[in-house]
Structures are given as structure tokens and as C-alpha cells.
Design a protein around this motif. Structure first.
Motif, PDB file in Angstrom:
ATOM      1  N   LEU A  23     -56.650  46.331  84.373  1.00 55.14           N
ATOM      2  CA  LEU A  23     -56.477  46.857  85.725  1.00 55.14           C
ATOM      3  C   LEU A  23     -55.009  47.066  86.059  1.00 55.14           C
ATOM      4  CD1 LEU A  23     -59.210  44.825  87.630  1.00 55.14           C
ATOM      5  CD2 LEU A  23     -59.285  47.223  86.914  1.00 55.14           C
ATOM      6  N   TRP A  24     -54.141  46.198  85.525  1.00 56.00           N
ATOM      7  CA  TRP A  24     -52.705  46.359  85.744  1.00 56.00           C
ATOM      8  C   TRP A  24     -52.195  47.635  85.078  1.00 56.00           C
ATOM      9  CZ3 TRP A  24     -48.627  45.524  82.035  1.00 56.00           C
ATOM     10  CH2 TRP A  24     -47.368  45.628  82.592  1.00 56.00           C
ATOM     11  N   THR A  25     -52.697  47.945  83.862  1.00 57.40           N
ATOM     12  CA  THR A  25     -52.258  49.175  83.210  1.00 57.40           C
ATOM     13  C   THR A  25     -52.761  50.405  83.957  1.00 57.40           C
ATOM     14  OG1 THR A  25     -54.136  49.206  81.687  1.00 57.40           O
ATOM     15  CG2 THR A  25     -52.133  48.122  80.932  1.00 57.40           C
ATOM     16  N   LEU A  26     -53.950  50.326  84.539  1.00 54.03           N
ATOM     17  CA  LEU A  26     -54.439  51.440  85.351  1.00 54.03           C
ATOM     18  C   LEU A  26     -53.572  51.649  86.576  1.00 54.03           C
ATOM     19  CD1 LEU A  26     -58.315  51.058  85.385  1.00 54.03           C
ATOM     20  CD2 LEU A  26     -56.990  52.865  84.321  1.00 54.03           C
ATOM     21  N   LYS A  27     -53.186  50.539  87.223  1.00 59.09           N
ATOM     22  CA  LYS A  27     -52.385  50.630  88.444  1.00 59.09           C
ATOM     23  C   LYS A  27     -50.973  51.139  88.164  1.00 59.09           C
ATOM     24  CE  LYS A  27     -50.890  47.965  92.403  1.00 59.09           C
ATOM     25  NZ  LYS A  27     -50.797  46.655  93.017  1.00 59.09           N
ATOM     26  N   SER A  28     -50.418  50.803  87.002  1.00 57.26           N
ATOM     27  CA  SER A  28     -49.050  51.210  86.705  1.00 57.26           C
ATOM     28  C   SER A  28     -48.963  52.618  86.129  1.00 57.26           C
ATOM     29  CB  SER A  28     -48.401  50.221  85.733  1.00 57.26           C
ATOM     30  OG  SER A  28     -49.027  50.275  84.466  1.00 57.26           O
ATOM     31  N   GLY A  29     -50.108  53.287  85.932  1.00 60.11           N
ATOM     32  CA  GLY A  29     -50.079  54.681  85.516  1.00 60.11           C
ATOM     33  C   GLY A  29     -49.935  54.893  84.027  1.00 60.11           C
ATOM     34  N   GLN A  30     -50.404  53.980  83.216  1.00 63.92           N
ATOM     35  CA  GLN A  30     -50.282  54.115  81.771  1.00 63.92           C
ATOM     36  C   GLN A  30     -51.105  55.273  81.221  1.00 63.92           C
ATOM     37  OE1 GLN A  30     -48.681  52.098  79.378  1.00 63.92           O
ATOM     38  NE2 GLN A  30     -47.555  51.139  81.037  1.00 63.92           N
ATOM     39  N   TYR A  31     -52.180  55.636  81.882  1.00 64.86           N
ATOM     40  CA  TYR A  31     -53.103  56.628  81.351  1.00 64.86           C
ATOM     41  C   TYR A  31     -53.057  57.937  82.127  1.00 64.86           C
ATOM     42  CZ  TYR A  31     -54.855  52.225  79.564  1.00 64.86           C
ATOM     43  OH  TYR A  31     -54.945  51.002  78.985  1.00 64.86           O
ATOM     44  N   ASP A  32     -51.992  58.197  82.848  1.00 62.15           N
ATOM     45  CA  ASP A  32     -51.920  59.389  83.685  1.00 62.15           C
ATOM     46  C   ASP A  32     -51.715  60.664  82.872  1.00 62.15           C
ATOM     47  OD1 ASP A  32     -52.365  57.987  85.958  1.00 62.15           O
ATOM     48  OD2 ASP A  32     -50.281  57.955  86.614  1.00 62.15           O
ATOM     49  N   ASP A  33     -50.837  60.642  81.892  1.00 61.27           N
ATOM     50  CA  ASP A  33     -50.489  61.850  81.144  1.00 61.27           C
ATOM     51  C   ASP A  33     -50.879  61.670  79.680  1.00 61.27           C
ATOM     52  OD1 ASP A  33     -49.473  64.275  80.410  1.00 61.27           O
ATOM     53  OD2 ASP A  33     -47.410  63.575  80.311  1.00 61.27           O
ATOM     54  N   LEU A  34     -52.134  61.945  79.371  1.00 60.88           N
ATOM     55  CA  LEU A  34     -52.610  61.742  78.005  1.00 60.88           C
ATOM     56  C   LEU A  34     -52.230  62.900  77.086  1.00 60.88           C
ATOM     57  CD1 LEU A  34     -56.156  60.288  78.680  1.00 60.88           C
ATOM     58  CD2 LEU A  34     -54.075  59.072  78.075  1.00 60.88           C
ATOM     59  N   GLU A  35     -52.108  64.102  77.622  1.00 64.83           N
ATOM     60  CA  GLU A  35     -51.805  65.252  76.788  1.00 64.83           C
ATOM     61  C   GLU A  35     -50.301  65.499  76.643  1.00 64.83           C
ATOM     62  OE1 GLU A  35     -54.082  67.529  79.228  1.00 64.83           O
ATOM     63  OE2 GLU A  35     -55.940  66.739  78.406  1.00 64.83           O
ATOM     64  N   GLY A  36     -49.493  64.888  77.479  1.00 66.61           N
ATOM     65  CA  GLY A  36     -48.053  65.116  77.418  1.00 66.61           C
ATOM     66  C   GLY A  36     -47.433  64.587  76.140  1.00 66.61           C
ATOM     67  N   ALA A  37     -47.841  63.417  75.703  1.00 66.17           N
ATOM     68  CA  ALA A  37     -47.285  62.855  74.477  1.00 66.17           C
ATOM     69  C   ALA A  37     -47.722  63.653  73.262  1.00 66.17           C
ATOM     70  CB  ALA A  37     -47.710  61.403  74.336  1.00 66.17           C
ATOM     71  N   ALA A  38     -48.931  64.171  73.284  1.00 64.49           N
ATOM     72  CA  ALA A  38     -49.412  64.966  72.158  1.00 64.49           C
ATOM     73  C   ALA A  38     -48.652  66.287  72.066  1.00 64.49           C
ATOM     74  CB  ALA A  38     -50.900  65.217  72.295  1.00 64.49           C
ATOM     75  N   ALA A  39     -48.307  66.873  73.181  1.00 65.52           N
ATOM     76  CA  ALA A  39     -47.572  68.136  73.164  1.00 65.52           C
ATOM     77  C   ALA A  39     -46.084  67.906  72.924  1.00 65.52           C
ATOM     78  CB  ALA A  39     -47.769  68.871  74.482  1.00 65.52           C
ATOM     79  N   ARG A  40     -45.559  66.774  73.344  1.00 66.20           N
ATOM     80  CA  ARG A  40     -44.133  66.489  73.212  1.00 66.20           C
ATOM     81  C   ARG A  40     -43.715  66.354  71.755  1.00 66.20           C
ATOM     82  NH1 ARG A  40     -43.844  61.759  75.984  1.00 66.20           N
ATOM     83  NH2 ARG A  40     -44.826  62.835  77.700  1.00 66.20           N
ATOM     84  N   ILE A  41     -44.610  65.912  70.902  1.00 64.78           N
ATOM     85  CA  ILE A  41     -44.248  65.733  69.498  1.00 64.78           C
ATOM     86  C   ILE A  41     -44.085  67.079  68.792  1.00 64.78           C
ATOM     87  CG2 ILE A  41     -46.582  65.573  68.560  1.00 64.78           C
ATOM     88  CD1 ILE A  41     -45.528  63.208  66.887  1.00 64.78           C
ATOM     89  N   LEU A  42     -44.696  68.119  69.336  1.00 60.30           N
ATOM     90  CA  LEU A  42     -44.604  69.436  68.718  1.00 60.30           C
ATOM     91  C   LEU A  42     -43.355  70.205  69.122  1.00 60.30           C
ATOM     92  CD1 LEU A  42     -48.325  70.478  69.152  1.00 60.30           C
ATOM     93  CD2 LEU A  42     -47.226  69.589  67.093  1.00 60.30           C
TER      94      LEU A  42
END
Length: 52
Positions: A23-42
């Protein structure tokens, strides 16, 4: 059988600790940008100079 007196509260405590951590990871926004890291590596960083 008397070992269950110790194991049941320990299991409940560890389960509650895991739930609170999730619940702490949900509140701190850990899962907000799931596609950004995948696109950033390219992307190529043109600002970096290659090592000599």
C-alpha cells in the motif's frame, strides 16, 4: 501443536507488513508510469560523448 501459538501471530504480522509495504508503494506512485521506463531504454542520449 503448541508451536502454532507462535507461528500464527508471526504469519499474520508478516502478512500485514507485506500488505502495508504494498500500500505504501501504491501511495508513493511507484506504478504510475509503467510504459515510460520501457520507452526510455530505446532512446539515444546524444549529449553523451563516447569513451575514448
Amino acid at each position: 501443536m503448541s508451536i502454532l501459538i507462535y507461528l500464527m501471530p508471526a504469519a499474520l504480522f508478516l502478512g500485514a507488513l507485506g500488505l502495508l509495504g504494498f500500500l505504501w508503494t501504491l501511495k508513493s506512485g511507484q506504478y504510475d508510469d509503467l510504459e515510460g521506463a520501457a520507452a526510455r531504454i530505446l532512446l539515444d542520449d546524444e549529449d553523451e560523448t563516447p569513451p575514448k
